[in-house]
Design an enzyme around this catalytic site. Structure first.
Site, PDB file in Angstrom:
ATOM      1  N   ARG A 162      -9.116  -0.031   3.707  1.00 27.73           N
ATOM      2  CA  ARG A 162      -8.162   0.945   3.141  1.00 27.73           C
ATOM      3  C   ARG A 162      -6.819   0.295   2.794  1.00 27.73           C
ATOM      4  O   ARG A 162      -6.119   0.779   1.906  1.00 27.73           O
ATOM      5  CB  ARG A 162      -7.880   2.058   4.154  1.00 27.73           C
ATOM      6  N   ARG A 205      -0.054  14.490  12.785  1.00 26.39           N
ATOM      7  CA  ARG A 205       0.660  14.096  11.567  1.00 26.39           C
ATOM      8  C   ARG A 205       0.892  15.359  10.752  1.00 26.39           C
ATOM      9  O   ARG A 205       0.239  15.604   9.753  1.00 26.39           O
ATOM     10  CB  ARG A 205      -0.143  13.062  10.781  1.00 26.39           C
ATOM     11  N   ASP A 234       3.717   0.360  12.071  1.00 27.41           N
ATOM     12  CA  ASP A 234       2.499  -0.214  11.495  1.00 27.41           C
ATOM     13  C   ASP A 234       2.190  -1.609  12.039  1.00 27.41           C
ATOM     14  O   ASP A 234       1.083  -2.110  11.856  1.00 27.41           O
ATOM     15  CB  ASP A 234       2.616  -0.286   9.968  1.00 27.41           C
ATOM     16  N   LYS A 261       0.841  -1.205   0.000  1.00 30.88           N
ATOM     17  CA  LYS A 261       0.000   0.000   0.000  1.00 30.88           C
ATOM     18  C   LYS A 261       0.871   1.249   0.000  1.00 30.88           C
ATOM     19  O   LYS A 261       0.725   2.120  -0.857  1.00 30.88           O
ATOM     20  CB  LYS A 261      -0.903   0.001   1.247  1.00 30.88           C
ATOM     21  N   ASN A 262       1.768   1.333   0.972  1.00 26.74           N
ATOM     22  CA  ASN A 262       2.536   2.574   1.109  1.00 26.74           C
ATOM     23  C   ASN A 262       3.459   2.801  -0.083  1.00 26.74           C
ATOM     24  O   ASN A 262       3.638   3.934  -0.537  1.00 26.74           O
ATOM     25  CB  ASN A 262       3.347   2.556   2.408  1.00 26.74           C
ATOM     26  N   CYS A 311      -5.663   8.237   8.709  1.00 28.12           N
ATOM     27  CA  CYS A 311      -5.916   7.552   9.983  1.00 28.12           C
ATOM     28  C   CYS A 311      -5.648   8.484  11.154  1.00 28.12           C
ATOM     29  O   CYS A 311      -4.651   9.207  11.165  1.00 28.12           O
ATOM     30  CB  CYS A 311      -4.983   6.337  10.111  1.00 28.12           C
TER      31      CYS A 311
END
Ligand code: UD1
Length: 444
Positions: free
Chosen positions: A414, A139, A322, A39-40, A134
């Protein structure tokens, strides 16, 4: 796919947000699971594709909520972007018609902010809403903004938007106060079309940064040092499209590894890069799991209750933040007391109360959670507050006695491709059911 089919898919995706996950714990997970593309890595690479004139083909792209949001962001910029067959994403940024990434999209996913630099580099102007994503702690975007400013852009932050303007970008020196993955990727990408050399000091060394550099180099960029703390980018006039295979998702691999150990199962996890999974594999061995590493796969098994251990999250190659949440779920049934310290995102403990509702004994103070392992968890109704909290609750539910219901699964969607089918393939008793309360709340 026709516009109507696309619309139907979008509606299906949105209605899945109103479902909940039903899990009956106790089955030992067994069999083989194939890990999807990262994903990232994918999100950063999709933003990077904006630099190239010509078509880019990305292979091994996961069909997950965040990737679809990024496709929408690219389309909002007037860039052709479509998932053709499963896993194959075509992006043609020869023309970028738009310069604005709207709030409705950026608030859904923080990573969409990373289009600011590439659009600026191509068009001389970009306007992107301040990000959401999220809710796991503060952030900020200050490193990103500082880096793009240092490359010569005028920045204006007003009415919830960041505007950047520059007729040309100039190579520069950037020092990051923290090795931020996102800021390293964003500045590295933007610097590819700057004049001269940019050096990023205290850069993040995550595998997703290395993959992005490999992708940009395939497009014609000149980058050295990705994967170390100093990244050097020599600007070029133009980049072209390319064909790129996505790296596997190490966080997804880690989640299935945790689920295997928690259920005392035996799972072969395919499509991994051994050195990328090392930080958590070493921890799995510490708590008594047996992990065999092969060239592109690993086998994870456990027969006994796991042993307690301490975890401190750190930038790569430290223990990944994560996986802090799924590992905390694992440690909640370990023998002994574990201390988990979160050094990257202070609010990544929102799952604690939910695990406590399942019988876990966890005390959280500030950035630390003290986990006194209990022999077993019990199924309960819980709610996922963010992506990895959701993953932790799924792992807990798989190991718990009885039935669990997890709501808020839009967060899980997601980042995890086909999680239900993959878990079923490993023998888990898991299903989706309509969340009537959520549906009523939405309909009112
Ligand atoms: C990425 C990952 C996320 C992962 C995180 C850390 C994506 C889409 N997400 O997020 O899954 O948990 O890396 O490995 O790739 N910071 C600032 N100012 C900034 C940017 C960051 O202070 O401008 C701080 C953050 O608050 C945080 C730390 O730096 O404390 C690390 O954040 P960062 O590495 O940037 O995370 P993301 O790139 O957002």
């Amino acid at each position: 796919m026709s516009a109507r089919q696309h619309q139907r898919k979008d509606t299906d995706r949105r209605s899945a947000y109103l479902d909940k996950l039903l899990l009956t714990g106790g089955a030992q997970l067994r069999g083989t699971v194939e890990i999807s593309g990262s994903k990232n890595g994918c999100l950063a690479i999709m933003a990077g594709a904006l630099l190239g004139k010509g078509e880019t083909v990305l292979r091994g792209v996961p069909s997950i909520g965040d990737v679809h949001t990024m496709i929408d962001v690219l389309r909002a910029l007037g860039v052709k972007s479509a998932m053709e067959r499963p896993g194959i994403l075509r992006i043609d940024a020869t023309e970028i018609d738009g310069t604005e990434a709207p709030y409705e999209l950026v608030r859904r996913m923080r990573a969409s902010f990373s289009v600011l630099g590439p659009v600026l580099a191509r068009k001389g102007y970009a306007k992107v809403a301040m990000p959401g994503g999220c809710d796991i702690g503060a952030r900020p975007i200050d490193f990103h903004v500082k880096g793009i400013q240092a490359l010569g852009a005028m920045i204006n932050m007003d009415h919830g938007f960041v505007e950047a303007e520059a007729s040309s970008l100039m190579g520069t020196q950037v020092y990051l106060n923290f090795p931020s993955a996102g800021a390293t990727q964003h500045i590295m990408t933007t610097a590819c079309l700057a004049e001269g050399v940019t050096t990023i000091h205290n850069a993040a060394a995550e595998p997703e940064v290395v993959a992005l550099a490999r992708f940009l180099k395939q497009m014609g960029a000149r980058i050295e040092g990705a994967g170390t703390t100093t990244v050097r980018v020599e600007g070029v006039d133009e980049l072209h499209g390319t064909d790129f295979d996505m790296l596997p998702d190490r966080m997804e691999a880690g989640t299935y590894a945790v689920a295997a150990v928690m259920t005392r199962g035996d799972v072969r996890i395919e499509n991994i890069v051994p050195e990328d999974v090392e930080p958590f594999v070493l921890k799995l061995r510490e708590i008594g799991a047996v992990v065999d590493i092969h060239e592109h796969a690993m086998r994870v098994r456990a027969k006994e209750r796991p042993l307690a251990t301490d975890i401190m999250t750190m930038p790569h190659p430290g223990f990944p933040t994560d996986l802090q949440q799924p590992f905390a779920a694992l440690l909640s049934i370990a023998e002994g007391t574990s201390v988990v310290t979160e050094n990257v995102y202070e609010r990544r403990f929102k799952y604690v109360n939910e695990l406590v509702r399942m019988g876990a004994d966890i005390k959280q103070e500030g950035r630390t959670a003290i986990i006194n392992g209990v022999p077993k968890l019990t199924g309960a109704q819980t709610s996922a507050s963010d992506l990895r909290a959701g993953a932790a609750l799924v792992c807990a539910g798989l190991a718990a006695e009885g039935r669990s219901e997890i709501s808020g699964i839009e967060h899980i969607e997601r980042g995890y491709e086909n999680m239900i089918d993959k878990l079923k393939g490993l023998g888990a008793d898991v299903a989706l059911a309509p969340d009537e309360q959520e549906r009523e709340a939405v309909c009112v």
